[in-house]
Design a protein around this motif. Structure first.
Motif, PDB file in Angstrom:
ATOM      1  N   GLU A  38      70.698  19.857  32.537  1.00  0.00           N
ATOM      2  CA  GLU A  38      70.176  21.123  33.051  1.00  0.00           C
ATOM      3  C   GLU A  38      69.904  20.937  34.534  1.00  0.00           C
ATOM      4  O   GLU A  38      69.464  19.872  34.948  1.00  0.00           O
ATOM      5  CB  GLU A  38      68.884  21.469  32.309  1.00  0.00           C
ATOM      6  CG  GLU A  38      68.180  22.709  32.802  1.00  0.00           C
ATOM      7  CD  GLU A  38      66.951  23.040  31.962  1.00  0.00           C
ATOM      8  OE1 GLU A  38      67.031  22.976  30.722  1.00  0.00           O
ATOM      9  OE2 GLU A  38      65.919  23.341  32.569  1.00  0.00           O
ATOM     10  N   HIS A  40      68.677  23.023  38.445  1.00  0.00           N
ATOM     11  CA  HIS A  40      68.172  24.161  39.220  1.00  0.00           C
ATOM     12  C   HIS A  40      68.379  23.813  40.690  1.00  0.00           C
ATOM     13  O   HIS A  40      67.998  22.725  41.117  1.00  0.00           O
ATOM     14  CB  HIS A  40      66.683  24.392  38.962  1.00  0.00           C
ATOM     15  CG  HIS A  40      66.350  24.509  37.508  1.00  0.00           C
ATOM     16  ND1 HIS A  40      66.525  25.666  36.798  1.00  0.00           N
ATOM     17  CD2 HIS A  40      65.888  23.593  36.629  1.00  0.00           C
ATOM     18  CE1 HIS A  40      66.165  25.465  35.541  1.00  0.00           C
ATOM     19  NE2 HIS A  40      65.786  24.206  35.415  1.00  0.00           N
ATOM     20  N   ARG A  52      77.935  23.152  40.378  1.00  0.00           N
ATOM     21  CA  ARG A  52      78.560  22.559  39.195  1.00  0.00           C
ATOM     22  C   ARG A  52      78.082  21.125  39.029  1.00  0.00           C
ATOM     23  O   ARG A  52      77.593  20.502  39.973  1.00  0.00           O
ATOM     24  CB  ARG A  52      80.078  22.568  39.333  1.00  0.00           C
ATOM     25  CG  ARG A  52      80.564  21.735  40.511  1.00  0.00           C
ATOM     26  CD  ARG A  52      82.033  21.865  40.726  1.00  0.00           C
ATOM     27  NE  ARG A  52      82.444  21.223  41.978  1.00  0.00           N
ATOM     28  CZ  ARG A  52      83.554  21.515  42.607  1.00  0.00           C
ATOM     29  NH1 ARG A  52      84.384  22.430  42.123  1.00  0.00           N
ATOM     30  NH2 ARG A  52      83.877  20.894  43.719  1.00  0.00           N
ATOM     31  N   ASP A  62      81.562  23.944  31.601  1.00  0.00           N
ATOM     32  CA  ASP A  62      80.490  24.872  31.231  1.00  0.00           C
ATOM     33  C   ASP A  62      79.209  24.672  32.043  1.00  0.00           C
ATOM     34  O   ASP A  62      78.193  25.284  31.768  1.00  0.00           O
ATOM     35  CB  ASP A  62      80.206  24.832  29.733  1.00  0.00           C
ATOM     36  CG  ASP A  62      79.724  23.494  29.231  1.00  0.00           C
ATOM     37  OD1 ASP A  62      79.804  22.514  29.986  1.00  0.00           O
ATOM     38  OD2 ASP A  62      79.269  23.424  28.080  1.00  0.00           O
ATOM     39  N   SER A  63      79.264  23.852  33.093  1.00  0.00           N
ATOM     40  CA  SER A  63      78.103  23.661  33.971  1.00  0.00           C
ATOM     41  C   SER A  63      78.192  24.487  35.240  1.00  0.00           C
ATOM     42  O   SER A  63      77.253  24.546  36.023  1.00  0.00           O
ATOM     43  CB  SER A  63      77.974  22.192  34.359  1.00  0.00           C
ATOM     44  OG  SER A  63      78.985  21.833  35.288  1.00  0.00           O
ATOM     45  N   GLU A  64      79.306  25.146  35.444  1.00  0.00           N
ATOM     46  CA  GLU A  64      79.565  25.868  36.683  1.00  0.00           C
ATOM     47  C   GLU A  64      78.767  27.168  36.754  1.00  0.00           C
ATOM     48  O   GLU A  64      78.676  27.915  35.782  1.00  0.00           O
ATOM     49  CB  GLU A  64      81.062  26.180  36.769  1.00  0.00           C
ATOM     50  CG  GLU A  64      81.494  26.857  38.019  1.00  0.00           C
ATOM     51  CD  GLU A  64      82.995  27.096  38.029  1.00  0.00           C
ATOM     52  OE1 GLU A  64      83.561  27.060  39.116  1.00  0.00           O
ATOM     53  OE2 GLU A  64      83.586  27.313  36.949  1.00  0.00           O
ATOM     54  N   VAL A  65      78.192  27.428  37.934  1.00  0.00           N
ATOM     55  CA  VAL A  65      77.536  28.703  38.211  1.00  0.00           C
ATOM     56  C   VAL A  65      78.222  29.304  39.435  1.00  0.00           C
ATOM     57  O   VAL A  65      78.212  28.701  40.511  1.00  0.00           O
ATOM     58  CB  VAL A  65      76.027  28.535  38.483  1.00  0.00           C
ATOM     59  CG1 VAL A  65      75.398  29.868  38.881  1.00  0.00           C
ATOM     60  CG2 VAL A  65      75.325  27.957  37.270  1.00  0.00           C
ATOM     61  N   THR A  75      71.079  28.141  38.590  1.00  0.00           N
ATOM     62  CA  THR A  75      70.560  27.364  37.473  1.00  0.00           C
ATOM     63  C   THR A  75      71.532  27.376  36.299  1.00  0.00           C
ATOM     64  O   THR A  75      72.216  28.357  36.061  1.00  0.00           O
ATOM     65  CB  THR A  75      69.171  27.889  37.026  1.00  0.00           C
ATOM     66  OG1 THR A  75      68.621  27.003  36.073  1.00  0.00           O
ATOM     67  CG2 THR A  75      69.245  29.276  36.447  1.00  0.00           C
ATOM     68  N   ARG A  76      71.595  26.241  35.622  1.00  0.00           N
ATOM     69  CA  ARG A  76      72.369  26.129  34.384  1.00  0.00           C
ATOM     70  C   ARG A  76      71.492  25.379  33.401  1.00  0.00           C
ATOM     71  O   ARG A  76      71.050  24.273  33.662  1.00  0.00           O
ATOM     72  CB  ARG A  76      73.668  25.373  34.611  1.00  0.00           C
ATOM     73  CG  ARG A  76      74.455  25.097  33.345  1.00  0.00           C
ATOM     74  CD  ARG A  76      74.934  26.324  32.589  1.00  0.00           C
ATOM     75  NE  ARG A  76      75.893  27.069  33.380  1.00  0.00           N
ATOM     76  CZ  ARG A  76      76.135  28.367  33.200  1.00  0.00           C
ATOM     77  NH1 ARG A  76      75.499  29.044  32.274  1.00  0.00           N
ATOM     78  NH2 ARG A  76      76.999  28.978  33.950  1.00  0.00           N
ATOM     79  N   LYS A  77      71.249  25.996  32.263  1.00  0.00           N
ATOM     80  CA  LYS A  77      70.375  25.391  31.267  1.00  0.00           C
ATOM     81  C   LYS A  77      71.168  24.812  30.109  1.00  0.00           C
ATOM     82  O   LYS A  77      72.114  25.415  29.632  1.00  0.00           O
ATOM     83  CB  LYS A  77      69.375  26.421  30.752  1.00  0.00           C
ATOM     84  CG  LYS A  77      68.419  26.860  31.837  1.00  0.00           C
ATOM     85  CD  LYS A  77      67.335  27.727  31.305  1.00  0.00           C
ATOM     86  CE  LYS A  77      66.385  28.056  32.452  1.00  0.00           C
ATOM     87  NZ  LYS A  77      65.225  28.754  32.006  1.00  0.00           N
ATOM     88  N   THR A  79      73.439  22.272  29.097  1.00  0.00           N
ATOM     89  CA  THR A  79      74.834  21.949  28.863  1.00  0.00           C
ATOM     90  C   THR A  79      74.846  20.652  28.061  1.00  0.00           C
ATOM     91  O   THR A  79      74.208  19.679  28.454  1.00  0.00           O
ATOM     92  CB  THR A  79      75.577  21.765  30.196  1.00  0.00           C
ATOM     93  OG1 THR A  79      75.563  22.999  30.903  1.00  0.00           O
ATOM     94  CG2 THR A  79      77.000  21.313  29.980  1.00  0.00           C
TER      95      THR A  79
END
Length: 118
Positions: A38, A40, A52, A62-65, A75-77, A79
């Motif tokens: 995860e 931020h 990413r 699936d971590s790409e924003v 933020t990516r929560k 993965t």
């Protein structure tokens, strides 16, 4: 930074079975297993930039924003990824022709990366 720049993370790290390089931007897991990642990223100004995670230098899809507008927070929560001992993880900003400035580490909104073994 158009192609990607690793983000150095704060020195106040709580590491368990993970080591970090001297630049604080590449993390190496010491045990194989399933990990939850995860992150931020907090910027001082709204800009049009993407973020990413890379595992062994390859983007974790699936971590790409990729925001549709300028933003100061990415933020990516949670993965989930299977990692081998010795695999490396880095957090990158990319797609910006210019400079991004992170919020200072003493802020409650500091940039962070969580690597938790399940």
């Amino acid at each position: 930074m158009l192609s990607g720049t690793n983000i150095p993370l704060p020195n106040a790290q709580q590491l368990n079975n993970v080591t970090v390089n001297g630049a604080n931007d590449i993390f190496t897991v010491q045990q194989a297993g399933t990990y939850e990642l995860e992150y931020h990223v907090c910027l001082t100004a709204e800009i049009f930039v993407s973020s990413r995670l890379l595992v062994n230098g390859t983007m974790l899809t699936d971590s790409e924003v990729t925001p549709l507008t300028s933003t100061d927070y990415l933020t990516r929560k949670l993965t989930t990824v299977n990692l081998n001992a010795g695999d490396t993880i880095s957090l990158q900003l990319y797609g910006l022709l210019g400079v991004a400035t992170l919020v200072g580490n003493d802020s409650t909104k500091a940039t962070s990366l969580s690597i938790m073994k399940k």
